[in-house]
Design a protein around this motif. Structure first.
Motif, PDB file in Angstrom:
ATOM      1  N   ALA A   1      30.694  -9.363  22.362  1.00 46.47           N
ATOM      2  CA  ALA A   1      30.906  -8.748  20.981  1.00 46.47           C
ATOM      3  C   ALA A   1      29.583  -8.565  20.318  1.00 46.47           C
ATOM      4  CB  ALA A   1      31.884  -9.812  20.299  1.00 46.47           C
ATOM      5  N   LEU A   2      29.199  -7.505  20.644  1.00 49.97           N
ATOM      6  CA  LEU A   2      27.630  -7.132  20.192  1.00 49.97           C
ATOM      7  C   LEU A   2      27.458  -6.234  19.158  1.00 49.97           C
ATOM      8  CD1 LEU A   2      25.844  -7.260  23.426  1.00 49.97           C
ATOM      9  CD2 LEU A   2      25.904  -9.178  21.777  1.00 49.97           C
ATOM     10  N   GLY A   3      26.679  -6.062  18.155  1.00 49.81           N
ATOM     11  CA  GLY A   3      26.469  -4.947  17.168  1.00 49.81           C
ATOM     12  C   GLY A   3      27.810  -4.790  16.359  1.00 49.81           C
TER      13      GLY A   3
ATOM     14  N   LEU B   1      24.093  -9.580  17.355  1.00 50.89           N
ATOM     15  CA  LEU B   1      24.005  -8.454  16.385  1.00 50.89           C
ATOM     16  C   LEU B   1      22.381  -8.131  17.024  1.00 50.89           C
ATOM     17  CD1 LEU B   1      24.795  -9.604  12.905  1.00 50.89           C
ATOM     18  CD2 LEU B   1      25.904  -8.014  14.268  1.00 50.89           C
ATOM     19  N   PRO B   2      22.398  -7.312  18.192  1.00 48.89           N
ATOM     20  CA  PRO B   2      21.091  -6.982  18.696  1.00 48.89           C
ATOM     21  C   PRO B   2      20.502  -5.783  18.346  1.00 48.89           C
ATOM     22  CG  PRO B   2      23.003  -6.234  20.410  1.00 48.89           C
ATOM     23  CD  PRO B   2      23.552  -7.193  18.922  1.00 48.89           C
ATOM     24  N   GLU B   3      20.911  -5.134  16.952  1.00 48.63           N
ATOM     25  CA  GLU B   3      20.461  -3.961  16.719  1.00 48.63           C
ATOM     26  C   GLU B   3      18.811  -3.713  16.448  1.00 48.63           C
ATOM     27  OE1 GLU B   3      23.320  -5.451  15.572  1.00 48.63           O
ATOM     28  OE2 GLU B   3      24.841  -3.883  14.954  1.00 48.63           O
ATOM     29  N   VAL B   4      18.381  -4.824  15.930  1.00 52.13           N
ATOM     30  CA  VAL B   4      17.141  -4.781  15.881  1.00 52.13           C
ATOM     31  C   VAL B   4      16.132  -4.555  17.300  1.00 52.13           C
ATOM     32  CG1 VAL B   4      16.657  -6.393  13.714  1.00 52.13           C
ATOM     33  CG2 VAL B   4      16.504  -7.435  16.164  1.00 52.13           C
TER      34      VAL B   4
END
Ligand code: DAK
Length: 252
Positions: free
Chosen positions: A100-102, A124-127
């Protein structure tokens, strides 16, 4: 179908179904998910929904392959999140089967009850692709878990496993993978035993009250309370208690 939609009694089961891309949220998937949620919201026969994914991911985030840096996204052409403006007061359960990412993690954040398989991972790997969470992650997460844990997830982009997600209060429970859907259905059925209008009013009071001052939130609570006191369901609930039987609620 890119989003499967099944009705099991009072429970809607919405399954993101792009396993070859880890259920990455393409524009098409986003649109379809939004439509399914609208169907669920507007169907009087359905009282609770479970959101899950096919394969080894719940949803690995927005579809990076569709992204076109430099090209502004036409936000009016799609729902900014599958939820924004939906006013969904029926309960939504996330049954998190894997990654369950981003944007996938942000779907977890808009779910009321979160059941995770031991295989679930949250992040939350958006960066890492030069973005920030854009579907409510920066706004919602620090309101839900301690600041430093929210900062850890948002600023490092590193995922956490299901036991850590449980430890920090991000999810309700962790179960073996094979028990995920039965557990989610148990939770759904428990909520279906309660007065449906009461459950919806309680969620509405919590969601809308969250951004109000305490006195405004208490006023909202009072008005929903007086609405419920005039419903057939409330009459049935009290009558059933006195008659020592289970109530039969009709959402009226
Ligand atoms: N997008 C597109 N394809 C994806 C994907 C994604 N997010 N995640 C996985 N895939 C694809 C892979 O490319 C691969 O495809 P093929 O190479 O086979 O064609 C297939 O799914 C299987 O993935 P892997 O081979 O990578 O599988 P692994 O088990 O090795 O790795 C992983 C699993 C989850 C660690 C890895 O796939 C991964 O890091 N995926 C990317 C996760 C990620 O960075 N997600 C965040 C995306 S950014 C907006 C609002 C919000 C957003 C954007 C805009 N607006 C308001 C405009 C949100 C942004 C995001 O979510």
């Amino acid at each position: 179908m890119i989003v499967n939609y099944e009705k099991d009694g009072r429970v809607a089961i919405i399954t993101m179904n792009r396993p070859e891309a880890l259920n990455a949220m393409s524009f098409e998937l986003q649109q379809e998910l939004h439509s399914r949620l609208v169907d669920f919201r507007d169907d009087p026969e359905l009282w609770v929904a479970i959101l899950t994914g096919t394969g080894k991911a719940f949803c690995a985030g927005a579809d990076i392959k569709e992204m076109e840096p430099g090209k502004p996204v036409n936000l009016s052409s799609l729902p900014a999140t599958p939820m924004r403006g939906l006013n969904l007061w029926k309960p939504l359960i996330a049954a998190v089967n894997g990654w369950a990412l981003g944007a996938g993690m942000e779907l977890v954040l808009i779910s009321d009850i979160r059941i995770a398989s031991e295989k679930a991972r949250f992040g939350l790997p958006e960066v890492n692709v030069g973005l920030i969470p854009g579907m409510g992650g920066t706004g919602r997460l620090p309101r839900m878990i301690p600041w430093c844990k929210a900062a850890e997830l948002v600023l490092t982009g590193k995922p956490i496993d299901a036991s850590e997600a449980y430890r920090i209060g991000l999810i309700n429970t962790v179960v073996p993978a094979e028990q995920l859907m039965t557990t989610a259905k148990d939770w759904a059925n428990t909520m279906c035993q309660a007065g449906p209008l009461a459950v919806r009013a309680a969620k509405e009071a919590m969601v809308r009250g969250y951004n109000m001052t305490l006195s405004e939130a208490l006023q909202l609570e009072q008005s929903l309370h007086s609405f419920l006191s005039n419903t057939e369901d409330f009459a049935e609930g009290t009558k059933a208690f006195k008659e020592k039987r289970k109530p039969v609620f009709k959402a009226k």
